[in-house]
Motif scaffolding. Sequence first.
Motif: not given
Length: 202
Positions: A152-174
């Motif tokens: 989640v650090i890599e996706l949110v802090a580094w790649s700038g994904l929104e919480m829901d976008e990160c959740a979609a990538v990892l297939k987990i709840p927001v």
Amino acid sequence: MRRDAGFDGMPMQEASDEVLWNGVRDGIESDFSALFRRHNKVVYNFAFRSTASWSMAEDITQATFTGLWRRARAGSVDPLRHESAVPILISMARNEVLNATRGDQRRLRLVHKIEEQPRGDSNNVSHWLDQEAGMARVREVLNNLPENQRAVIELVAWSGLEMDECAAVLKIPVGTVKSRLSRARKKLATTEVSHLLGGDVR
């Protein structure tokens, strides 16, 4: 007619990711090229931060977009679920990172890359190696985190994904994304990575 020019020759509004993505799904090469130009840097940066290797980042970026085009030609690209194509591209890149060659072959890539540099370009090579060494140190710190928090650090802090976008990538709840991010930030707050992530991780 090109998407970037109107009937009078005046520039049109830039096509959205959804328009380009649908074009890719239809096998339109110009839309694929436009999508690549728009997002190849974010994929490349994600790959470099994940591997601490410029050469591997190049390979992963190429593999990500090559894989997308191959799937497009096969008619197996799913519709875009977000306004931006970044989440799905990062998801594809993340899979490439997980499958990337490590160990001795990775070191050989580094040697080959250095050997390819012009002899008079020693300053650039040194800078390039310093960048890899710095990112390798960041990876060492991040590797102390559980993999699910590191993701989640890599996706949110580094790649700038929104919480829901990160959740979609990892297939987990927001909510799970938020809790993992919170725990990771607390662990990283007193480390050098808190200043190297490029965003507020406290």
